[in-house]
Design a protein around this motif. Structure first.
Motif, short mmCIF file in Angstrom:
data_model
loop_
_atom_site.label_atom_id
_atom_site.label_comp_id
_atom_site.label_asym_id
_atom_site.label_seq_id
_atom_site.Cartn_x
_atom_site.Cartn_y
_atom_site.Cartn_z
N LEU A 12 0.89 -1.26 0.10
CA LEU A 12 0.15 -0.10 0.06
C LEU A 12 0.85 1.36 0.00
N THR A 13 0.43 2.39 -0.48
CA THR A 13 1.11 3.72 -0.35
C THR A 13 0.55 4.61 0.52
N ASP A 14 1.03 5.03 1.61
CA ASP A 14 0.37 5.79 2.72
C ASP A 14 0.13 7.31 2.11
N ALA A 15 -0.25 8.09 3.01
CA ALA A 15 -0.48 9.41 2.79
C ALA A 15 0.68 10.31 2.41
N ASP A 16 1.81 9.76 2.93
CA ASP A 16 3.21 10.36 2.75
C ASP A 16 3.73 9.94 1.67
N GLY A 17 3.09 9.08 0.81
CA GLY A 17 3.79 8.54 -0.43
C GLY A 17 4.77 7.29 -0.12
N ASN A 18 4.87 6.79 1.18
CA ASN A 18 5.66 5.79 1.52
C ASN A 18 5.09 4.43 1.23
N THR A 19 5.63 3.44 0.67
CA THR A 19 5.16 2.17 0.32
C THR A 19 5.35 1.30 1.45
N ARG A 20 4.40 0.51 1.84
CA ARG A 20 4.60 -0.38 3.06
C ARG A 20 3.72 -1.71 2.79
N LEU A 21 4.00 -2.70 3.42
CA LEU A 21 3.23 -3.99 3.30
C LEU A 21 1.84 -3.87 3.72
N HIS A 22 0.91 -4.43 2.99
CA HIS A 22 -0.60 -4.57 3.26
C HIS A 22 -0.68 -5.43 4.35
N MET A 23 -1.13 -5.02 5.31
CA MET A 23 -1.34 -6.08 6.56
C MET A 23 -2.97 -6.28 6.69
N HIS A 24 -3.29 -7.07 7.35
CA HIS A 24 -4.55 -7.28 7.68
C HIS A 24 -4.71 -7.79 9.04
N ARG A 25 -5.96 -7.14 9.78
CA ARG A 25 -6.21 -7.14 10.99
C ARG A 25 -7.52 -8.37 10.88
N ARG A 69 -10.06 -11.29 12.55
CA ARG A 69 -11.24 -11.08 13.60
C ARG A 69 -10.84 -11.26 15.14
N ASP A 70 -9.71 -11.97 15.29
CA ASP A 70 -9.44 -12.34 16.48
C ASP A 70 -8.20 -10.79 17.04
N GLU A 71 -8.19 -9.87 16.22
CA GLU A 71 -7.40 -8.63 16.37
C GLU A 71 -5.78 -8.88 16.19
N ARG A 72 -5.55 -10.05 15.86
CA ARG A 72 -4.02 -10.38 15.03
C ARG A 72 -3.93 -9.83 13.82
N VAL A 73 -2.68 -9.42 13.91
CA VAL A 73 -2.23 -8.78 12.53
C VAL A 73 -1.74 -9.80 11.65
N ALA A 74 -2.05 -9.97 10.30
CA ALA A 74 -1.46 -10.82 9.49
C ALA A 74 -1.01 -10.19 8.13
N LEU A 75 0.10 -10.82 7.96
CA LEU A 75 0.58 -10.54 6.48
C LEU A 75 0.35 -11.75 5.52
N PHE A 76 -0.22 -11.48 4.47
CA PHE A 76 -0.47 -12.53 3.36
C PHE A 76 0.47 -12.50 2.28
N VAL A 77 1.12 -13.62 2.21
CA VAL A 77 1.98 -13.58 1.01
C VAL A 77 1.83 -14.55 0.10
N TYR A 78 2.42 -14.57 -1.15
CA TYR A 78 1.80 -15.46 -2.17
C TYR A 78 3.03 -16.11 -2.80
N SER A 79 2.99 -17.45 -3.35
CA SER A 79 4.06 -18.11 -3.80
C SER A 79 4.25 -17.77 -5.27
N ALA A 80 3.19 -17.06 -5.96
CA ALA A 80 3.32 -16.97 -7.40
C ALA A 80 2.60 -15.29 -7.53
N ILE A 81 2.98 -14.61 -8.60
CA ILE A 81 2.28 -13.36 -8.90
C ILE A 81 0.82 -13.82 -9.30
N ASP A 82 0.61 -14.66 -10.00
CA ASP A 82 -0.84 -14.93 -10.45
C ASP A 82 -1.78 -15.01 -9.00
N ARG A 83 -1.26 -15.55 -8.15
CA ARG A 83 -2.24 -16.04 -7.14
C ARG A 83 -2.32 -14.75 -6.21
N LEU A 84 -1.23 -13.84 -6.10
CA LEU A 84 -1.40 -12.56 -5.44
C LEU A 84 -2.72 -11.72 -6.15
#
Length: 90
Positions: free
Chosen positions: A16-29, A31-46
């Motif tokens: 994702l790109t934040d309001a300041d123009g910085n690129t960061r990883l797209h994290m997901h919160r 349901r149980d409030e844990r933060v997850a990073l989803f990664v993919y083994s191939a670009i077509d899967r992402l």
């Protein structure tokens, strides 16, 4: 106990790109409030989850470790299918 499959040597992670123009990883919160990073083994899967125009970064295992140190996450999920409510979270 079953062990998760090993990660491939490189993975694709959505960004994702934040309001300041910085690129960061797209994290997901989760349901149980844990933060997850989803990664993919191939670009077509992402792209199947985030769309063909979605920004992404290619990460090695060392990159994932550095990313975790910079912005800790609780879960690292490989080839995870997005649920509609997860698509907008970051």
């Amino acid at each position: 106990m079953d062990r998760p499959p090993p990660l491939p040597p490189v993975v694709y992670a959505p960004t994702l790109t934040d309001a300041d123009g910085n690129t960061r990883l797209h994290m997901h919160r989760m349901r149980d409030e844990r933060v997850a990073l989803f990664v993919y083994s191939a670009i077509d899967r992402l792209q199947a989850q985030y769309g063909e125009a979605a920004p992404w970064v290619l990460l090695t295992l060392a990159d994932l470790e550095r990313a975790h140190q910079a912005a800790p996450y609780d879960l690292l999920l490989l080839d995870r299918e997005l649920h509609p409510q997860e698509a907008a979270h970051g």
